[in-house]
Design an enzyme around this catalytic site. Sequence first.
Site, PDB file in Angstrom:
ATOM      1  N   ASN A 251      14.660  31.703  84.413  1.00 23.76           N
ATOM      2  CA  ASN A 251      14.570  31.421  85.922  1.00 23.76           C
ATOM      3  C   ASN A 251      13.118  31.056  86.314  1.00 23.76           C
ATOM      4  O   ASN A 251      12.332  30.943  85.525  1.00 23.76           O
ATOM      5  CB  ASN A 251      14.950  32.724  86.666  1.00 23.76           C
ATOM      6  CG  ASN A 251      16.245  33.513  86.499  1.00 23.76           C
ATOM      7  OD1 ASN A 251      16.627  33.727  85.338  1.00 23.76           O
ATOM      8  ND2 ASN A 251      17.189  33.303  87.518  1.00 23.76           N
TER       9      ASN A 251
ATOM     10  N   CYS B 208      22.008  32.455  80.721  1.00 23.85           N
ATOM     11  CA  CYS B 208      23.254  33.056  80.768  1.00 23.85           C
ATOM     12  C   CYS B 208      24.156  32.710  79.384  1.00 23.85           C
ATOM     13  O   CYS B 208      24.127  31.397  79.226  1.00 23.85           O
ATOM     14  CB  CYS B 208      24.392  32.460  81.914  1.00 23.85           C
ATOM     15  SG  CYS B 208      25.921  32.941  81.817  1.00 23.85           S
TER      16      CYS B 208
HETATM   17  N1  COA Z   1      32.544  47.163  83.902  1.00 26.96           N
HETATM   18  C1  COA Z   1      32.728  48.060  83.098  1.00 26.96           C
HETATM   19  N2  COA Z   1      33.983  47.954  82.296  1.00 26.96           N
HETATM   20  C2  COA Z   1      34.807  46.852  82.919  1.00 26.96           C
HETATM   21  C3  COA Z   1      34.409  46.112  83.938  1.00 26.96           C
HETATM   22  C4  COA Z   1      33.467  46.360  84.278  1.00 26.96           C
HETATM   23  N3  COA Z   1      32.839  45.366  85.504  1.00 26.96           N
HETATM   24  N4  COA Z   1      35.440  45.288  83.992  1.00 26.96           N
HETATM   25  C5  COA Z   1      36.622  45.356  83.189  1.00 26.96           C
HETATM   26  N5  COA Z   1      36.137  46.485  82.604  1.00 26.96           N
HETATM   27  C6  COA Z   1      36.893  47.142  81.343  1.00 26.96           C
HETATM   28  C7  COA Z   1      38.590  47.120  81.735  1.00 26.96           C
HETATM   29  O1  COA Z   1      38.606  48.731  82.558  1.00 26.96           O
HETATM   30  C8  COA Z   1      39.219  47.160  80.522  1.00 26.96           C
HETATM   31  O2  COA Z   1      38.934  48.428  79.585  1.00 26.96           O
HETATM   32  P1  COA Z   1      40.063  49.003  78.663  1.00 26.96           P
HETATM   33  O3  COA Z   1      40.134  47.946  77.619  1.00 26.96           O
HETATM   34  O4  COA Z   1      39.287  50.368  78.261  1.00 26.96           O
HETATM   35  O5  COA Z   1      41.126  49.317  79.508  1.00 26.96           O
HETATM   36  C9  COA Z   1      38.315  45.979  79.695  1.00 26.96           C
HETATM   37  O6  COA Z   1      37.009  45.973  80.254  1.00 26.96           O
HETATM   38  C10 COA Z   1      38.838  44.961  79.949  1.00 26.96           C
HETATM   39  O7  COA Z   1      39.173  44.468  81.267  1.00 26.96           O
HETATM   40  P2  COA Z   1      39.390  43.168  81.805  1.00 26.96           P
HETATM   41  O8  COA Z   1      39.730  43.317  83.220  1.00 26.96           O
HETATM   42  O9  COA Z   1      40.755  42.669  81.061  1.00 26.96           O
HETATM   43  O10 COA Z   1      38.175  42.243  81.649  1.00 26.96           O
HETATM   44  P3  COA Z   1      38.221  41.204  80.778  1.00 26.96           P
HETATM   45  O11 COA Z   1      37.777  41.481  79.219  1.00 26.96           O
HETATM   46  O12 COA Z   1      38.779  39.935  81.219  1.00 26.96           O
HETATM   47  O13 COA Z   1      36.565  40.557  81.292  1.00 26.96           O
HETATM   48  C11 COA Z   1      34.961  40.577  82.957  1.00 26.96           C
HETATM   49  C12 COA Z   1      36.377  40.234  82.671  1.00 26.96           C
HETATM   50  C13 COA Z   1      34.754  39.803  84.515  1.00 26.96           C
HETATM   51  C14 COA Z   1      34.659  42.070  83.063  1.00 26.96           C
HETATM   52  C15 COA Z   1      33.871  40.014  82.075  1.00 26.96           C
HETATM   53  O14 COA Z   1      34.584  38.434  81.528  1.00 26.96           O
HETATM   54  C16 COA Z   1      32.437  39.938  82.249  1.00 26.96           C
HETATM   55  O15 COA Z   1      31.917  41.098  82.607  1.00 26.96           O
HETATM   56  N6  COA Z   1      31.824  38.877  82.563  1.00 26.96           N
HETATM   57  C17 COA Z   1      30.539  38.960  83.209  1.00 26.96           C
HETATM   58  C18 COA Z   1      29.572  37.926  82.360  1.00 26.96           C
HETATM   59  C19 COA Z   1      28.158  38.108  82.898  1.00 26.96           C
HETATM   60  O16 COA Z   1      27.640  38.871  83.151  1.00 26.96           O
HETATM   61  N7  COA Z   1      27.619  36.508  82.699  1.00 26.96           N
HETATM   62  C20 COA Z   1      26.342  36.522  83.554  1.00 26.96           C
HETATM   63  C21 COA Z   1      26.132  36.643  84.835  1.00 26.96           C
HETATM   64  S1  COA Z   1      26.357  35.202  85.847  1.00 26.96           S
HETATM   65 ZN    ZN Z   2      20.916  32.813  86.974  1.00 26.68          ZN
END
Ligand code: COA
Ligand code: ZN
Length: 312
Positions: A253, A244
């Site tokens: 994993n 991650c």
């Molecule tokens: N898929 C696609 N787009 C998404 C989305 C998703 N799941 N979640 C948010 N967005 C888009 C929003 O629509 C917004 O778009 P815009 O800028 O065009 O308006 C933008 O992304 C920002 O949205 P926001 O709600 O502010 O998200 P964020 O930037 O705070 O990010 C997460 C939050 C949760 C989406 C992000 O941190 C994330 O994806 N984390 C997962 C990390 C991961 O995969 N880790 C490993 C697995 S454990």
């Molecule tokens: Zn994992």
Amino acid sequence: MAPQIDVHIREVGLRDGIQNISTFLPTEAKTAWISAEFAAGVREIEVCSFVPVKLIPQFADAMDVVRHARTLQGLNVSALVPNSKGFERAVEAGVDEADYVISVSESHNKSNVRRTPDESVEDFRRIMAMRNELPPDRRPKVVAGLATAFGCTFEGKIAESAVRRLATALAEAGADELALADTVGFADPAAVRKLFAAVAQDLPGMTLHAHFHDTRGLGLANVVAALEAGVRHFDSSLGGLGGCQFAPGATGNINTEDLAFMLESMGLRTGVDVEKLVGVRGIITRGLPDEALTGSISRAGLPKGFHAARAS
Ligand code: COA
Ligand code: ZN
């Protein structure tokens, strides 16, 4: 008729395995990987993540990958969703299962999904409400995964009480099943036995999944401990890929081929043909030539006289 299964192996290489890799694995390689594992008997695959493409470009083709996976009859197609927006996309794609992730460690949750665990629980409630309003034939199963349940690079030891509290909150919010994840490889067999037993005691009847990383070499030992605690669902990655980018020190994993070999050797039916599975590694080595794969069975071969587990 579907073969009898004692222990369920879920391949997570197409999600956990490649989320950390900047080289884009071409869509054709992803779909070939899924088909080949399916042909080797794997019936549960986490095929992608529904995260912002800007954040993890590796999953830009998530819709296409799910579309392909859904053509394989009998495959449980799952995807990681970090928030309700990801859940909406996963539903649109038509996954069978959505895997929500929430970290017990506040620091890791903030690093991973940019919110506190409480805010993630709130979002999970929204997801369950959305799910329950869908027509019954479009409702995916929802599994809530507790990341860093055994320890965190930022915070070190994670209190058992914090894991139990969060597991109960997610169950009360309606999670169908729960996963305890050792995101950064801090677990040991005694800790695994104790934590799974505690959560199972709190939540009788709840199906629990184990998600282990082999960072410190204890991955398969932890599987045996979880088996002893009654766990029958394990995540693993072909070739031991994984990690991650939001959790420093995270590595691969547990290895799917070695996991299947161990379980079959122990007389536990997985439905997986270990030799065929080893053959699937070629798809990864061709698609991601710079990645080092792990694995003992691929190196040593099956022992003379090995046979798959049979009905007792
Ligand atoms: N898929 C696609 N787009 C998404 C989305 C998703 N799941 N979640 C948010 N967005 C888009 C929003 O629509 C917004 O778009 P815009 O800028 O065009 O308006 C933008 O992304 C920002 O949205 P926001 O709600 O502010 O998200 P964020 O930037 O705070 O990010 C997460 C939050 C949760 C989406 C992000 O941190 C994330 O994806 N984390 C997962 C990390 C991961 O995969 N880790 C490993 C697995 S454990
Ligand atoms: Zn994992």
